[in-house]
Design a protein around this motif. Structure first.
Motif, PDB file in Angstrom:
ATOM      1  N   ILE A  44       6.218  13.549  -7.222  1.00  0.00           N
ATOM      2  CA  ILE A  44       4.761  13.492  -7.358  1.00  0.00           C
ATOM      3  C   ILE A  44       4.380  13.181  -8.805  1.00  0.00           C
ATOM      4  N   VAL A  45       5.107  13.768  -9.752  1.00  0.00           N
ATOM      5  CA  VAL A  45       4.845  13.496 -11.171  1.00  0.00           C
ATOM      6  C   VAL A  45       5.102  12.022 -11.474  1.00  0.00           C
ATOM      7  N   VAL A  46       6.190  11.464 -10.965  1.00  0.00           N
ATOM      8  CA  VAL A  46       6.478  10.038 -11.169  1.00  0.00           C
ATOM      9  C   VAL A  46       5.337   9.194 -10.606  1.00  0.00           C
ATOM     10  N   ALA A  47       4.861   9.542  -9.430  1.00  0.00           N
ATOM     11  CA  ALA A  47       3.773   8.784  -8.807  1.00  0.00           C
ATOM     12  C   ALA A  47       2.512   8.821  -9.670  1.00  0.00           C
ATOM     13  N   TYR A  48       2.079  10.009 -10.053  1.00  0.00           N
ATOM     14  CA  TYR A  48       0.859  10.113 -10.857  1.00  0.00           C
ATOM     15  C   TYR A  48       1.008   9.474 -12.230  1.00  0.00           C
ATOM     16  N   MET A  49       2.162   9.639 -12.866  1.00  0.00           N
ATOM     17  CA  MET A  49       2.370   9.057 -14.190  1.00  0.00           C
ATOM     18  C   MET A  49       2.396   7.534 -14.111  1.00  0.00           C
ATOM     19  N   THR A  50       3.014   6.997 -13.073  1.00  0.00           N
ATOM     20  CA  THR A  50       3.035   5.539 -12.903  1.00  0.00           C
ATOM     21  C   THR A  50       1.626   5.012 -12.705  1.00  0.00           C
ATOM     22  N   LEU A  51       0.903   5.607 -11.776  1.00  0.00           N
ATOM     23  CA  LEU A  51      -0.442   5.126 -11.473  1.00  0.00           C
ATOM     24  C   LEU A  51      -1.372   5.263 -12.672  1.00  0.00           C
ATOM     25  N   ALA A  52      -1.418   6.435 -13.275  1.00  0.00           N
ATOM     26  CA  ALA A  52      -2.325   6.656 -14.410  1.00  0.00           C
ATOM     27  C   ALA A  52      -1.901   5.843 -15.631  1.00  0.00           C
ATOM     28  N   GLY A  53      -0.615   5.799 -15.896  1.00  0.00           N
ATOM     29  CA  GLY A  53      -0.131   5.068 -17.067  1.00  0.00           C
ATOM     30  C   GLY A  53      -0.424   3.583 -16.988  1.00  0.00           C
ATOM     31  N   PHE A  54      -0.193   3.001 -15.834  1.00  0.00           N
ATOM     32  CA  PHE A  54      -0.429   1.566 -15.715  1.00  0.00           C
ATOM     33  C   PHE A  54      -1.906   1.224 -15.577  1.00  0.00           C
ATOM     34  N   ILE A  55      -2.734   2.165 -15.145  1.00  0.00           N
ATOM     35  CA  ILE A  55      -4.190   1.951 -15.224  1.00  0.00           C
ATOM     36  C   ILE A  55      -4.578   1.823 -16.693  1.00  0.00           C
ATOM     37  N   LEU A  56      -4.074   2.723 -17.516  1.00  0.00           N
ATOM     38  CA  LEU A  56      -4.362   2.686 -18.954  1.00  0.00           C
ATOM     39  C   LEU A  56      -3.832   1.398 -19.583  1.00  0.00           C
ATOM     40  N   PHE A  57      -2.580   1.055 -19.298  1.00  0.00           N
ATOM     41  CA  PHE A  57      -1.987  -0.151 -19.886  1.00  0.00           C
ATOM     42  C   PHE A  57      -2.761  -1.404 -19.501  1.00  0.00           C
ATOM     43  N   ASN A  58      -3.138  -1.508 -18.230  1.00  0.00           N
ATOM     44  CA  ASN A  58      -3.880  -2.697 -17.802  1.00  0.00           C
ATOM     45  C   ASN A  58      -5.247  -2.774 -18.458  1.00  0.00           C
ATOM     46  N   CYS A  59      -5.899  -1.641 -18.626  1.00  0.00           N
ATOM     47  CA  CYS A  59      -7.195  -1.642 -19.321  1.00  0.00           C
ATOM     48  C   CYS A  59      -7.031  -2.148 -20.747  1.00  0.00           C
ATOM     49  N   ILE A  60      -5.994  -1.692 -21.431  1.00  0.00           N
ATOM     50  CA  ILE A  60      -5.743  -2.129 -22.803  1.00  0.00           C
ATOM     51  C   ILE A  60      -5.468  -3.629 -22.848  1.00  0.00           C
ATOM     52  N   ILE A  61      -4.665  -4.127 -21.942  1.00  0.00           N
ATOM     53  CA  ILE A  61      -4.338  -5.557 -21.920  1.00  0.00           C
ATOM     54  C   ILE A  61      -5.578  -6.397 -21.598  1.00  0.00           C
ATOM     55  N   ILE A  62      -6.397  -5.939 -20.670  1.00  0.00           N
ATOM     56  CA  ILE A  62      -7.617  -6.679 -20.309  1.00  0.00           C
ATOM     57  C   ILE A  62      -8.591  -6.710 -21.475  1.00  0.00           C
ATOM     58  N   VAL A  63      -8.816  -5.572 -22.115  1.00  0.00           N
ATOM     59  CA  VAL A  63      -9.727  -5.531 -23.266  1.00  0.00           C
ATOM     60  C   VAL A  63      -9.183  -6.402 -24.396  1.00  0.00           C
ATOM     61  N   GLY A  64      -7.878  -6.332 -24.615  1.00  0.00           N
ATOM     62  CA  GLY A  64      -7.276  -7.183 -25.635  1.00  0.00           C
ATOM     63  C   GLY A  64      -7.452  -8.663 -25.320  1.00  0.00           C
ATOM     64  N   SER A  65      -7.385  -9.029 -24.057  1.00  0.00           N
ATOM     65  CA  SER A  65      -7.581 -10.426 -23.663  1.00  0.00           C
ATOM     66  C   SER A  65      -8.988 -10.905 -23.984  1.00  0.00           C
ATOM     67  N   PHE A  66      -9.970 -10.021 -23.811  1.00  0.00           N
ATOM     68  CA  PHE A  66     -11.343 -10.390 -24.158  1.00  0.00           C
ATOM     69  C   PHE A  66     -11.488 -10.649 -25.649  1.00  0.00           C
ATOM     70  N   ASN A  67     -10.658 -10.006 -26.455  1.00  0.00           N
ATOM     71  CA  ASN A  67     -10.688 -10.196 -27.908  1.00  0.00           C
ATOM     72  C   ASN A  67      -9.731 -11.284 -28.378  1.00  0.00           C
ATOM     73  N   GLY A  68      -9.100 -11.987 -27.435  1.00  0.00           N
ATOM     74  CA  GLY A  68      -8.207 -13.070 -27.784  1.00  0.00           C
ATOM     75  C   GLY A  68      -6.796 -12.633 -28.142  1.00  0.00           C
TER      76      GLY A  68
END
Length: 135
Positions: A44-68
């Motif tokens: 369960i910890v692996v599941a939650y950490m994967t889901l939450a961690g990659f939500i955070l990572f994708n948000c960072i990558i998307i915001v970074g893409s908007f900034n070039g």
């Protein structure tokens, strides 16, 4: 500005949004299915950490893409490969326990849906890796 608009139209950028949306839906369904009696806490910890961690990572990558900003190709491929492995593992952990019927029917269905969406997201990460490698 034209370069930014071109980058935002790439399959990789669109796949980042798909990955983000699938992860959010999967974690919402997993959380909404309630407690997990009889399940291994580590899974369960692996599941939650994967889901939450990659939500955070994708948000960072998307915001970074908007900034070039972009990540290097090797860094992005490592990120995508680890995402694919972790999402497939998460989906497998969730689906592995579906047959145990530990929940009421509605919660069990949400639990299964979360696992299927996690597996699909793992496949999306692999497709994203293909486009990254090719591009």
């Amino acid at each position: 500005m034209a370069d930014l608009m071109q980058q935002l139209k790439t399959p990789n950028f669109l796949l980042k949004w798909v990955e983000l949306i699938l992860a959010v839906v999967s974690i919402a369904l997993l959380r909404d299915s309630g407690s997990f009696p009889g399940l291994n806490v580590d899974k369960i910890v692996v599941a939650y950490m994967t889901l939450a961690g990659f939500i955070l990572f994708n948000c960072i990558i998307i915001v970074g893409s908007f900034n070039g900003e972009t990540l290097g190709k090797i860094t992005m491929l490592l990120y995508l490969l680890s995402g694919a492995v972790l999402f497939i593992t998460t989906g497998a952990f969730i689906i592995e326990h579906y047959d145990q019927k530990l929940f009421n029917t509605t919660a069990n269905d949400k639990f299964l849906a979360s696992g299927i969406i996690a597996l699909v997201n793992g496949a999306v990460y692999l497709v994203d890796g293909f486009f990254t490698r090719r591009g």
